[in-house]
Design a protein around this motif. Structure first.
Motif, mmCIF file in Angstrom:
data_model
loop_
_atom_site.group_PDB
_atom_site.id
_atom_site.type_symbol
_atom_site.label_atom_id
_atom_site.label_comp_id
_atom_site.label_asym_id
_atom_site.label_seq_id
_atom_site.Cartn_x
_atom_site.Cartn_y
_atom_site.Cartn_z
ATOM 1 N N ILE A 1 -17.619 -11.405 0.992
ATOM 2 C CA ILE A 1 -18.502 -12.070 1.975
ATOM 3 C C ILE A 1 -19.752 -12.605 1.292
ATOM 4 C CG2 ILE A 1 -19.878 -11.776 4.070
ATOM 5 C CD1 ILE A 1 -17.860 -9.710 5.051
ATOM 6 N N ILE B 1 -15.506 -15.040 10.124
ATOM 7 C CA ILE B 1 -16.895 -15.510 9.967
ATOM 8 C C ILE B 1 -16.923 -17.038 10.064
ATOM 9 C CG2 ILE B 1 -18.815 -15.663 8.328
ATOM 10 C CD1 ILE B 1 -17.921 -12.815 7.352
ATOM 11 N N LEU C 1 -25.803 -13.920 4.543
ATOM 12 C CA LEU C 1 -25.503 -12.926 5.590
ATOM 13 C C LEU C 1 -26.049 -11.552 5.207
ATOM 14 C CD1 LEU C 1 -21.868 -13.825 6.721
ATOM 15 C CD2 LEU C 1 -24.026 -14.255 7.909
ATOM 16 N N VAL D 1 -23.377 -9.048 9.787
ATOM 17 C CA VAL D 1 -21.951 -8.724 9.824
ATOM 18 C C VAL D 1 -21.806 -7.261 9.415
ATOM 19 C CG1 VAL D 1 -19.689 -9.155 8.788
ATOM 20 C CG2 VAL D 1 -21.187 -11.088 9.364
ATOM 21 N N TYR E 1 -20.882 -16.221 1.603
ATOM 22 C CA TYR E 1 -22.012 -16.358 2.536
ATOM 23 C C TYR E 1 -23.177 -15.481 2.065
ATOM 24 C CZ TYR E 1 -18.272 -18.077 5.611
ATOM 25 O OH TYR E 1 -17.211 -18.763 6.139
#
Ligand code: AHR
Length: 681
Positions: free
Chosen positions: A404, A353, A411, A382, A408
């Protein structure tokens, strides 16, 4: 579709219908024609916006299958350029010799180019006599395309044994005839590894052909080693290591909004070792070992690596939908245990990423800059794994999701274990965390099955995760779908569009197939090609016409007098056939462009007879009588496109008149129709 065959006066005089009907009935009593059922009627309520259609509804799904990249979109013309395809044989390479010259080829692990490409090709030759020469040839992916006035860029690494200094002559030559279309010379070869680059240009007057080979000719006697022998024709946007222009242009016509990559089963592979290991797919191609694409049974050069996927997105203005590896091997190894065992793969996903979206102050953003692309790519979606229909997904998904989201939070994460069913039912193996988006896949075996599933999301819970139909297709026709497939698809797409407030993305799969003998692993692929030509299937054009004629507002519609036909759904594996089902004989949907007021009405006639339909637009202040249509139709449902007839079935635009608050149209048999109706609210 050009002229309405049923007068709009029918709307104003229902009695007339009665008279006609009774006349027909009377005739029927004489043993003649039967009573006609009332014409199907569709009403659009322009005052009722049911939702807002996803601006990124239609996109692409891609993986290395059916020679999608090597021998497909990726411009490289040399098969097995790095000699990794087969551990015991220089596959795709043969000796060419003339006038008594001789040569032998062998894989050699003793003289590696570098630590990534450890096996080179040794060529020992003897061609010292008058007129003799010996060379090594590569036939490419079912031929090397030769076109007039075309410049090719050849490059390779070579090393000579003492005693041979050169020259080497590179040639594009016919397979059968002694014809040479272009040559280039490397005057001298050194005794240590060095890179050589040569330009070859064909003449203006030649015909295009594919039955050709690339030859490296040597004169004299000696031994050379070769590695990373590459030949590129011009690429789309002239990108180095880029893509075939014809296929990119076809995709550009479709205007896809996103690219889901790198798979598909190709993401996972059959074992941990054969997954798409993105870190081995970046940087100079002379440092990419490639890997065995055992999911689809051939070696991948990884020339289409992570950065090339992203540049493909950039070239077509698509957003990347990045699938990260989730620790599932399709065979043998099973799944990586969550916790410490999975941790390195989670880190790989975070690094990936960062490579895509991190700025150059980050480790992997800096690596992307070093690879030639300083600007980060915008990333929103994603996906965690692919078709991960395993109980173990829950814990793996949780671990990857948490990592993740912690780094992030912006996302949107996609659950790849979801499955959709009729009546809005979606199930998932991910229990502990709720994804932002469910990726549901639907492959059907008949147009009727797709048609029956077109209502799946009509009743889906609007407060649930959004839906991504990340792989779908009506699998009728091989190698590419025929008109029956396209009709099933179009009917299904009316359902996707009607529900595109919640169905945010959809991508047909597979996207590509090399139609040469042996090129296909999976029948029914959207776009076909060989070394020289390419074409879109009717299903491709159905999607293009839907995507290019779509508004942002989903309008309420209602239908009356739609016929139905009986369809026998297939039995589940090992089970009894379910009861027969009724499937409608007409499919429709309407969206409106909020800026222009244009209504896009989609109508799909799956029947072998024409259908007269009545249309009403209520709730609009005015409806212009002049408008447009786009129609794609076939005489036979098995009609299709091919390399020989690439545009046999394509959408045809036309000017229309006679539109209004009430009007009638006739839909041709086996037709997909779009009416563009100008309105004022
Ligand atoms: O599209 C072909 C395959 O179908 C994909 O690789 C996989 O995800 C699905 O089962």
């Amino acid at each position: 579709m050009n002229t309405p065959s049923v007068s709009s006066a029918l709307w104003r005089a229902p009695q007339a219908l009665l008279i006609i009907a009774s006349a027909v009935l009377a005739h029927g009593a004489d043993g003649g024609a039967q009573a006609q059922p009332p014409a199907p009627a569709i009403t659009i309520d322009a005052s009722l916006v049911k939702g807002h259609s996803s601006p990124i509804l239609y996109g692409l799904m891609t993986e290395e299958i059916n020679y999608s990249y090597d021998g497909g979109l990726y411009g490289e013309l040399i098969a097995n350029r790095a000699f990794q395809d087969n551990a015991s044989d220089p596959a795709h390479w043969t000796v060419s010799a003339e006038n008594g010259g001789t040569g032998t080829l062998a894989l050699d692990k003793a003289v590696p180019l570098n630590d990534a490409l450890r096996t080179s090709l040794r060529f020992e030759f003897s061609a010292a006599g008058a007129g003799q020469r010996a060379g090594l040839s590569n036939g490419g992916f079912w031929g090397i395309p030769v076109r007039p006035s075309c410049t090719y860029h050849a490059s390779f690494y070579a090393k000579a044994a003492p005693g041979f200094k050169g020259p080497l002559t590179l040639a594009l030559a016919g397979n059968d005839a002694p014809e040479t279309f272009a040559t280039g010379v490397v005057p001298a070869v050194s005794e240590s590894w060095a890179k050589y680059e040569v330009t070859l240009r064909t003449a203006a007057g030649i015909s295009s052909s594919k039955n050709n080979r690339f030859v490296i000719w040597a004169a004299g006697s000696g031994t050379i080693w070769l590695q990373n022998v590459s030949l590129f024709p011009p690429t789309f946007n002239n990108r180095p290591n880029g893509n075939r222009p014809d296929i990119m242009q076809l995709l550009a016509e479709y205007k896809p909004a996103f690219l889901r990559f790198p798979g598909g089963n190709y993401l996972e592979g059959n074992t941990l070792a054969t997954r798409f290991n993105w870190k081995e797919t970046i940087g100079d191609i002379s440092r990419r070992p490639g890997h065995m694409d055992d999911a689809w049974r051939y070696h991948s050069s990884d020339g289409m690596g992570l950065l090339e996927f992203l540049e493909w997105c950039e070239d077509l203005r698509m957003q990347p939908v990045l699938a990260v590896y989730a620790g599932l091997a399709l065979r043998n190894g099973g799944a990586v245990a969550p916790g410490a065992d999975l941790a390195p793969y989670v880190q790989d996903a975070l690094d990936e990423i960062e490579y895509v979206a991190g700025d150059t102050s980050t480790q992997w953003g800096a690596r992307r800059a070093q690879d030639g692309h300083p600007a980060p790519f915008a990333l929103t979606y994603v996906e965690i794994g692919n078709e991960d229909w395993r109980d173990t997904y829950d814990a793996r998904f949780t671990q990857i999701y948490d990592a993740i989201k912690a780094r992030y939070p912006q996302l949107q994460l996609i659950d790849s274990s979801a499955r959709s069913g009729p009546n809005g039912r979606v199930t998932t193996y991910a229990k502990a965390r709720k994804a932002d988006v469910y990726d549901c896949h639907l492959y059907t075996r008949s147009a009727e099955q797709s048609e029956a599933r077109s209502t799946d999301y009509d009743t889906y819970d609007r407060s649930g995760p959004k839906i991504f139909e990340g792989e779908w297709a009506t699998r009728i026709g091989a190698p590419t779908p025929n008109m029956t497939g396209a009709i099933g698809d179009a009917a299904y797409m009316t359902g996707l569009e009607r529900n595109s407030d919640i169905v945010i993305m959809a991508s047909y799969a597979p996207l590509f197939v090399n139609v040469s003998p042996g090129g296909m692993q999976w029948p029914t692929d959207l776009i076909g090609y060989d070394a020289l030509g390419s074409y879109g299937s009717p299903a491709f054009y159905a999607q293009a016409m839907f995507n290019n004629n779509r508004g942002d507002e989903i309008l309420a519609t209602s239908a009356e007098n739609i016929g139905s036909r009986t369809w026998q759904p297939p039995a589940a594996r090992g089970g009894q056939p379910p009861p027969p089902q009724q499937v409608p004989t007409l499919f429709h949907g309407a969206t409106r462009d909020s800026k222009t007021g244009t209504i896009y009405l989609k109508l799909v006639n799956p029947m072998g007879t024409s259908q007269d339909i009545r249309l009403e637009i209520k709730g609009a202040a005015s409806v212009a009588s002049e408008g447009e249509s786009v129609v794609m139709k076939a005489d036979n449902p098995s009609d299709t496109n091919s390399l020989a007839e690439p545009r046999k079935i394509v959408p045809v635009p036309a000017r229309e008149s006679g539109f209004g608050a009430r009007f009638t149209r006739t839909l041709a048999p086996y037709s997909i129709n779009i009416l563009k109706i100008s309105t004022k609210p």
